[in-house]
Design a protein around this motif. Structure first.
Motif, PDB file in Angstrom:
ATOM      1  N   VAL A 172       0.912  -1.149   0.000  1.00  0.00           N
ATOM      2  CA  VAL A 172       0.000   0.000   0.000  1.00  0.00           C
ATOM      3  C   VAL A 172       0.944   1.188   0.000  1.00  0.00           C
ATOM      4  O   VAL A 172       1.608   1.460   1.000  1.00  0.00           O
ATOM      5  CB  VAL A 172      -0.918   0.021   1.234  1.00  0.00           C
ATOM      6  CG1 VAL A 172      -1.809   1.267   1.204  1.00  0.00           C
ATOM      7  CG2 VAL A 172      -1.775  -1.239   1.289  1.00  0.00           C
ATOM      8  N   ALA A 173       1.049   1.852  -1.144  1.00  0.00           N
ATOM      9  CA  ALA A 173       2.123   2.831  -1.316  1.00  0.00           C
ATOM     10  C   ALA A 173       1.636   3.996  -2.161  1.00  0.00           C
ATOM     11  O   ALA A 173       0.493   4.011  -2.617  1.00  0.00           O
ATOM     12  CB  ALA A 173       3.326   2.158  -1.979  1.00  0.00           C
ATOM     13  N   ALA A 174       2.529   4.946  -2.368  1.00  0.00           N
ATOM     14  CA  ALA A 174       2.190   6.097  -3.217  1.00  0.00           C
ATOM     15  C   ALA A 174       1.810   5.584  -4.602  1.00  0.00           C
ATOM     16  O   ALA A 174       2.376   4.619  -5.110  1.00  0.00           O
ATOM     17  CB  ALA A 174       3.380   7.044  -3.295  1.00  0.00           C
ATOM     18  N   ARG A 175       0.828   6.254  -5.217  1.00  0.00           N
ATOM     19  CA  ARG A 175       0.322   5.800  -6.519  1.00  0.00           C
ATOM     20  C   ARG A 175       0.994   6.537  -7.674  1.00  0.00           C
ATOM     21  O   ARG A 175       0.676   6.291  -8.837  1.00  0.00           O
ATOM     22  CB  ARG A 175      -1.191   6.019  -6.573  1.00  0.00           C
ATOM     23  CG  ARG A 175      -1.935   5.113  -5.601  1.00  0.00           C
ATOM     24  CD  ARG A 175      -3.376   5.552  -5.406  1.00  0.00           C
ATOM     25  NE  ARG A 175      -4.098   4.565  -4.593  1.00  0.00           N
ATOM     26  CZ  ARG A 175      -5.258   4.805  -4.006  1.00  0.00           C
ATOM     27  NH1 ARG A 175      -5.843   5.996  -4.139  1.00  0.00           N
ATOM     28  NH2 ARG A 175      -5.848   3.870  -3.282  1.00  0.00           N
ATOM     29  N   GLY A 176       1.865   7.434  -7.353  1.00  0.00           N
ATOM     30  CA  GLY A 176       2.532   8.235  -8.389  1.00  0.00           C
ATOM     31  C   GLY A 176       3.044   9.496  -7.732  1.00  0.00           C
ATOM     32  O   GLY A 176       3.138   9.562  -6.497  1.00  0.00           O
ATOM     33  N   TYR A 177       3.381  10.485  -8.537  1.00  0.00           N
ATOM     34  CA  TYR A 177       3.846  11.747  -7.963  1.00  0.00           C
ATOM     35  C   TYR A 177       2.722  12.427  -7.198  1.00  0.00           C
ATOM     36  O   TYR A 177       1.545  12.268  -7.526  1.00  0.00           O
ATOM     37  CB  TYR A 177       4.337  12.692  -9.072  1.00  0.00           C
ATOM     38  CG  TYR A 177       5.582  12.199  -9.768  1.00  0.00           C
ATOM     39  CD1 TYR A 177       6.760  12.037  -9.061  1.00  0.00           C
ATOM     40  CD2 TYR A 177       5.565  11.903 -11.128  1.00  0.00           C
ATOM     41  CE1 TYR A 177       7.902  11.583  -9.698  1.00  0.00           C
ATOM     42  CE2 TYR A 177       6.701  11.450 -11.768  1.00  0.00           C
ATOM     43  CZ  TYR A 177       7.869  11.286 -11.053  1.00  0.00           C
ATOM     44  OH  TYR A 177       9.000  10.831 -11.683  1.00  0.00           O
ATOM     45  N   GLY A 178       3.111  13.199  -6.197  1.00  0.00           N
ATOM     46  CA  GLY A 178       2.130  13.996  -5.478  1.00  0.00           C
ATOM     47  C   GLY A 178       1.950  15.343  -6.142  1.00  0.00           C
ATOM     48  O   GLY A 178       2.284  15.510  -7.323  1.00  0.00           O
ATOM     49  N   HIS A 179       1.415  16.265  -5.409  1.00  0.00           N
ATOM     50  CA  HIS A 179       1.336  17.665  -5.834  1.00  0.00           C
ATOM     51  C   HIS A 179       1.119  18.468  -4.580  1.00  0.00           C
ATOM     52  O   HIS A 179       1.145  17.927  -3.478  1.00  0.00           O
ATOM     53  CB  HIS A 179       0.240  17.872  -6.883  1.00  0.00           C
ATOM     54  CG  HIS A 179      -1.074  17.272  -6.526  1.00  0.00           C
ATOM     55  ND1 HIS A 179      -1.889  17.774  -5.543  1.00  0.00           N
ATOM     56  CD2 HIS A 179      -1.701  16.170  -7.027  1.00  0.00           C
ATOM     57  CE1 HIS A 179      -2.967  17.020  -5.458  1.00  0.00           C
ATOM     58  NE2 HIS A 179      -2.889  16.038  -6.326  1.00  0.00           N
ATOM     59  N   SER A 180       0.897  19.741  -4.724  1.00  0.00           N
ATOM     60  CA  SER A 180       0.741  20.562  -3.527  1.00  0.00           C
ATOM     61  C   SER A 180      -0.561  20.258  -2.801  1.00  0.00           C
ATOM     62  O   SER A 180      -1.578  19.949  -3.427  1.00  0.00           O
ATOM     63  CB  SER A 180       0.773  22.044  -3.904  1.00  0.00           C
ATOM     64  OG  SER A 180       2.083  22.407  -4.261  1.00  0.00           O
ATOM     65  N   ALA A 181      -0.507  20.344  -1.485  1.00  0.00           N
ATOM     66  CA  ALA A 181      -1.704  20.174  -0.665  1.00  0.00           C
ATOM     67  C   ALA A 181      -1.498  20.984   0.607  1.00  0.00           C
ATOM     68  O   ALA A 181      -0.359  21.233   1.017  1.00  0.00           O
ATOM     69  CB  ALA A 181      -1.922  18.706  -0.334  1.00  0.00           C
ATOM     70  N   ARG A 182      -2.597  21.394   1.225  1.00  0.00           N
ATOM     71  CA  ARG A 182      -2.488  22.193   2.448  1.00  0.00           C
ATOM     72  C   ARG A 182      -2.116  21.322   3.649  1.00  0.00           C
ATOM     73  O   ARG A 182      -1.651  21.818   4.658  1.00  0.00           O
ATOM     74  CB  ARG A 182      -3.815  22.909   2.719  1.00  0.00           C
ATOM     75  CG  ARG A 182      -4.175  23.949   1.655  1.00  0.00           C
ATOM     76  CD  ARG A 182      -3.411  25.243   1.896  1.00  0.00           C
ATOM     77  NE  ARG A 182      -3.587  26.190   0.801  1.00  0.00           N
ATOM     78  CZ  ARG A 182      -4.639  27.009   0.691  1.00  0.00           C
ATOM     79  NH1 ARG A 182      -5.600  26.995   1.598  1.00  0.00           N
ATOM     80  NH2 ARG A 182      -4.726  27.826  -0.328  1.00  0.00           N
ATOM     81  N   SER A 183      -2.378  20.020   3.532  1.00  0.00           N
ATOM     82  CA  SER A 183      -2.071  19.108   4.638  1.00  0.00           C
ATOM     83  C   SER A 183      -1.522  17.811   4.070  1.00  0.00           C
ATOM     84  O   SER A 183      -1.950  17.362   2.993  1.00  0.00           O
ATOM     85  CB  SER A 183      -3.344  18.820   5.439  1.00  0.00           C
ATOM     86  OG  SER A 183      -3.201  17.607   6.156  1.00  0.00           O
ATOM     87  N   VAL A 184      -0.595  17.206   4.790  1.00  0.00           N
ATOM     88  CA  VAL A 184      -0.060  15.920   4.343  1.00  0.00           C
ATOM     89  C   VAL A 184      -1.172  14.875   4.315  1.00  0.00           C
ATOM     90  O   VAL A 184      -1.167  13.949   3.500  1.00  0.00           O
ATOM     91  CB  VAL A 184       1.128  15.478   5.227  1.00  0.00           C
ATOM     92  CG1 VAL A 184       0.661  15.070   6.616  1.00  0.00           C
ATOM     93  CG2 VAL A 184       1.906  14.341   4.589  1.00  0.00           C
TER      94      VAL A 184
END
Lengths: 268, 322
Positions: free
Chosen positions: B283-295
């Protein structure tokens, strides 16, 4: 030192260099992938540092000695040839360069006399800066030198300029950078591959003391090292050399590798 | 700023604060400690070390390759350097780490902060989801991913005491709920069982363990007994501990703030394939993230919140029964 004594001393360096050049060519004959051209351009620089200047090779602490980093690691045959002259590497081991049970094709710190593993270009000056900073912390930076030898092609690596700024910013005066300006890199003349700009101006703009010499002239080169001692700031010696120096056909072509049938008489 | 005692760290703040305080402790304890950073002194909390030990602190500027090799030079000359940068930008110097630090087995500690999604606001360019894989493949490298502030503090001190060689020490930024017993001894190289269980083993590391523990609690409410293991030392890997977990549960789910290739999932799968082949799922990251106000917004988007982890585990268990 009087003129005669200096003359005798310089003649001795030339003798050492002649023997060392033969060793380099022999290595290039037994193993054709060896970078003979670059080794012959840097060889007089190494002879001058080891036998003209002298390196203190050991101290109680690693900051109580001189360091020499061959950042242009592909010229390691020249270093081996000089270390053989100094008795650090047995003569017979030279024949085994690049063999599975022999000397590495690029500097490796497990080889006696080799201070730092290199081979990937552009890293030596940063390493030198770290060593020089440790010397400062231990109060030895005015007693010992960190010599780092780069190639002019190597200056393409951006990290060299990161480090050049760091050394200058920290005022690491124990660092002496020497650029073996032989005018060639792997794919051809340096300017054909990538613009190098005004080398002296590049270093000077970052705050380095810049000294330009003929890299095959021991008197000039050793004078540059003495000037570095009193510069009070980091010094770079731009040493203009010839790739393949001493091996006529290689010098003429600017080539890197040699054909054994051309080198036969030279190795004797 | 006072360095807390290593035995009972308290008032540590966030996980990056804990690293900054551990470095203060080490600076007092060992005069050979030198800290270097790359224009992120305040962000990595190494500025605290610089204030107390200005001679032993160097800000190299925005030049990570130079940072790593400068630290290598310090180590060659007998110092014990800590090089601090954002995890993502430390990777810029992977080749320097490989060819100079790891190949000579130099005593350089790479302190990588802002790892995973923790630098949520800055976006994908600043979020490191590949660094464990890149560091884990290096022959001499020790890789440590502490779970929370007390563990980060104790682990860094223990690493200093026990490891004379290259270490990659991965922490996040601010999100770092307490998941370990602050009084517990830190055991480098040993899997830490945070919760016993017999139906499934959830293996994770870093601040994400807070979500994993909550997922295990939720699973318990559904009648599923989930063990939770803190794999804070990714290399050297506690293969025996993993084998015990796999034998006890028969199903291993690896939850990580990293892409599912080469990181914790890769490490666990490689080990179990040889020792005790058991089903292992990521169960892991599905790809790149992007900006968000909260983790936590990023966790939600990548299926890493507690309820999402629990749902995935239930699916896996149902699939095995079917």
């Amino acid at each position: 030192m009087g003129g005669d004594a200096l003359g005798i001393r310089l003649e001795r360096l030339h003798e050492i260099a002649r023997r060392a050049r033969r060793r380099v060519v022999r290595m290039g004959v037994v193993e054709r992938s060896v970078h003979v051209g670059a080794s012959l351009s840097v060889l007089d620089i190494l002879v001058a540092i080891y036998f003209g200047r002298g390196l203190r090779r050991s101290g109680e602490k690693p900051t109580e000695r001189d360091w020499l980093i061959l950042s242009k690691g592909h010229a390691v045959p020249a270093l081996y040839a000089v270390l053989a002259e100094a008795g650090v590497i047995p003569e017979e081991k030279l024949e085994k360069i690049r063999a599975i049970d022999g000397l590495e094709g690029h500097p490796d710190f497990t080889t006696s006399g080799v201070d730092v593993s290199t081979g990937s270009l552009g890293q030596g000056l940063s390493i030198a800066a770290g060593i020089a900073y440790a010397m400062r912390l231990d109060g030895t930076e005015d007693r010992h030198r960190v010599y780092v030898i780069l190639g002019d092609g190597e200056l393409d690596e951006g990290q060299v300029w990161e480090a050049a700024a760091t050394v200058s910013h920290l005022g690491l005066r124990s660092v002496v950078a020497i650029v073996d300006v032989n005018g060639f890199q792997l794919d051809g003349p340096v300017e054909a591959v990538k613009t190098k700009g005004d080398l002296a101006a590049r270093w000077r703009s970052l705050g380095w003391s810049v000294i330009e010499v003929d890299g095959h002239d021991y008197e000039m080169f050793l004078e540059a090292l003495r000037a570095a001692d009193v510069a009070g700031r980091p010094t770079v010696v731009l040493a203009y050399t010839r790739r393949g120096k001493g091996l006529g056909f290689l010098e003429a072509s600017g080539g890197q590798h040699i054909d054994p049938k051309h080198a036969g008489s030279f190795t004797e | 700023m006072q360095g807390a005692s290593p035995s009972s760290p308290g008032g540590l703040g966030t996980i990056r604060d804990a690293v900054g305080k551990a470095l203060l402790y080490l600076g007092d304890a060992d005069p050979d400690v030198v800290v270097v950073t790359a224009d992120v002194a305040r962000s990595t909390r190494t500025a605290w070390f610089g204030e107390r030990f200005p001679e032993r602190f160097v800000n190299i500027g925005i030049s990570e390759q130079d940072l790593v090799d400068f630290a290598a030079g310090l180590a060659l000359a007998g110092k014990r350097p800590y090089a601090a940068a954002f995890a993502m930008f430390m990777m810029r110097a992977w080749e320097q780490i490989r060819n100079t630090v790891d190949r000579m087995r130099l005593d350089v500690k790479l302190v990588a902060t802002h790892s995973g999604f923790s630098d949520h606001g800055d976006g994908a360019s600043h979020q490191s989801l590949e660094d464990i894989a890149l560091m884990r493949v290096l022959h001499n490298m020790t890789v440590v991913v502490p779970a929370d502030p007390p563990q980060a503090y104790k682990a860094l001190v223990r690493v200093h005491e026990q490891v004379r060689g290259p270490v990659y020490f991965r922490v996040g930024r601010d999100y770092s709920p307490l998941v370990t017993d602050p009084g517990a001894e830190y055991r480098l190289g040993r899997l830490e069982i945070l919760r016993d269980g017999s139906d499934v083993a959830l293996v994770s590391a870093g601040p994400l363990l807070a979500q994993v523990l909550e997922a295990a609690r939720m699973l318990g409410e559904r009648g599923v007994s989930a063990a939770v293991a803190n794999l804070h030392t990714v290399k050297p890997l506690d293969e025996e501990g993993l084998e015990r977990l796999a034998r006890a549960t028969g199903l291993v789910v690896v939850v990580e703030e990293h892409l599912p290739r080469g990181g914790l999932f890769g490490a666990v799968a490689e080990a179990l394939a040889q020792r005790y082949p058991a089903p292992v799922y990521p169960v892991a990251a599905r790809g790149y993230g992007h900006s968000a106000r909260s983790v936590l917004d990023l966790y939600r988007e990548h299926g890493l919140l507690a309820e999402q982890i629990a749902r995935r585990v239930l699916e896996l268990l149902a699939g095995r029964e079917g």
